[in-house]
Design a protein around this motif. Structure first.
Motif, mmCIF file in Angstrom:
data_model
loop_
_atom_site.group_PDB
_atom_site.id
_atom_site.type_symbol
_atom_site.label_atom_id
_atom_site.label_comp_id
_atom_site.label_asym_id
_atom_site.label_seq_id
_atom_site.Cartn_x
_atom_site.Cartn_y
_atom_site.Cartn_z
ATOM 1 N N UNK A 16 0.820 -1.216 0.000
ATOM 2 C CA UNK A 16 0.000 0.000 0.000
ATOM 3 C C UNK A 16 0.853 1.264 0.000
ATOM 4 N N UNK A 17 1.972 1.239 0.709
ATOM 5 C CA UNK A 17 2.856 2.410 0.712
ATOM 6 C C UNK A 17 3.388 2.679 -0.692
ATOM 7 N N UNK A 18 3.802 1.627 -1.375
ATOM 8 C CA UNK A 18 4.291 1.770 -2.749
ATOM 9 C C UNK A 18 3.169 2.285 -3.652
ATOM 10 N N UNK A 19 1.978 1.764 -3.477
ATOM 11 C CA UNK A 19 0.835 2.202 -4.277
ATOM 12 C C UNK A 19 0.532 3.685 -4.051
ATOM 13 N N UNK A 56 4.820 4.028 -17.912
ATOM 14 C CA UNK A 56 5.527 3.309 -16.849
ATOM 15 C C UNK A 56 4.678 3.221 -15.589
ATOM 16 N N UNK A 57 4.000 4.297 -15.253
ATOM 17 C CA UNK A 57 3.148 4.286 -14.063
ATOM 18 C C UNK A 57 1.947 3.358 -14.248
ATOM 19 N N UNK A 58 1.398 3.314 -15.455
ATOM 20 C CA UNK A 58 0.282 2.395 -15.726
ATOM 21 C C UNK A 58 0.736 0.939 -15.661
ATOM 22 N N UNK A 62 -0.643 -1.999 -13.171
ATOM 23 C CA UNK A 62 -1.031 -3.327 -13.640
ATOM 24 C C UNK A 62 -0.331 -4.433 -12.867
ATOM 25 N N UNK A 63 0.942 -4.225 -12.573
ATOM 26 C CA UNK A 63 1.683 -5.218 -11.799
ATOM 27 C C UNK A 63 1.221 -5.246 -10.343
ATOM 28 N N UNK A 64 0.756 -4.103 -9.840
ATOM 29 C CA UNK A 64 0.140 -4.094 -8.512
ATOM 30 C C UNK A 64 -1.088 -4.991 -8.496
ATOM 31 N N UNK A 65 -1.866 -4.942 -9.558
ATOM 32 C CA UNK A 65 -3.065 -5.775 -9.637
ATOM 33 C C UNK A 65 -2.696 -7.257 -9.573
ATOM 34 N N UNK A 66 -1.627 -7.631 -10.265
ATOM 35 C CA UNK A 66 -1.170 -9.025 -10.235
ATOM 36 C C UNK A 66 -0.758 -9.415 -8.818
ATOM 37 N N UNK A 67 0.031 -8.567 -8.191
ATOM 38 C CA UNK A 67 0.503 -8.897 -6.844
ATOM 39 C C UNK A 67 -0.618 -8.909 -5.819
ATOM 40 N N UNK A 117 11.790 -3.270 -8.424
ATOM 41 C CA UNK A 117 10.844 -3.163 -7.311
ATOM 42 C C UNK A 117 9.394 -3.451 -7.690
ATOM 43 N N UNK A 118 9.071 -3.529 -8.966
ATOM 44 C CA UNK A 118 7.700 -3.851 -9.371
ATOM 45 C C UNK A 118 7.649 -5.086 -10.264
#
Length: 140
Positions: A16-19, A56-58, A62-67, A117-118
């Motif tokens: 969440x902090x990264x997000x 890059x931010x998008x 997307x990788x946040x969604x996977x994780x 990191x992502x």
């Protein structure tokens, strides 16, 4: 078991902090884009750098969604190796991206942060998805 149970909330909080930092970067990307450009730049150059940073931010989102899918579905929630990797990567990303925002680092630096990191934690999360759902192995 006490050590593993502490990894779950730590992992969630670092994700969440990264997000939050990535969302903040969406709002304040103008200064970073200007840091990527020469003193005199054209609107086309600005638009190109803006598009690259937004892409890059998008990708990061997307990788946040996977994780988050792997974490919240329970596939990797109690996998200590994935949790430690994710905590280290996302904590590092939170700190690095905070410096990226406040120190106005160049846009190319974001791709290094993105890779280590992502992308790397998302690839390992995908490997766990394949192991659990494709190969029917236990996630831990």
């Amino acid at each position: 078991m006490g050590r593993i149970s502490g990894l779950v909330p730590s992992r969630f909080l670092t994700l969440l902090a990264h997000l939050v930092v990535v969302i903040t970067l969406f709002w304040s990307r103008e200064s970073n884009i200007q840091a990527c450009l020469p003193l005199k730049f054209t609107p086309e150059e600005y638009e190109k750098q803006d598009n690259q940073l937004v892409a890059a931010l998008c990708l990061t989102l997307g990788l946040f969604a996977v994780e988050l899918a792997g974490f919240l579905s329970g596939v990797s929630m109690f996998n200590s190796t994935q949790s430690l990797l994710s905590i280290a990567a996302h904590c590092s990303a939170s700190v690095a991206l905070s410096f990226f925002v406040f120190e106005r680092w160049e846009c190319t630096t974001y791709w290094y942060i993105f890779t280590f990191c992502s992308a790397f934690p998302a690839v390992t999360e995908t490997a766990l998805f394949i192991a659990v759902f494709g190969l029917k192995k236990k996630p831990f």
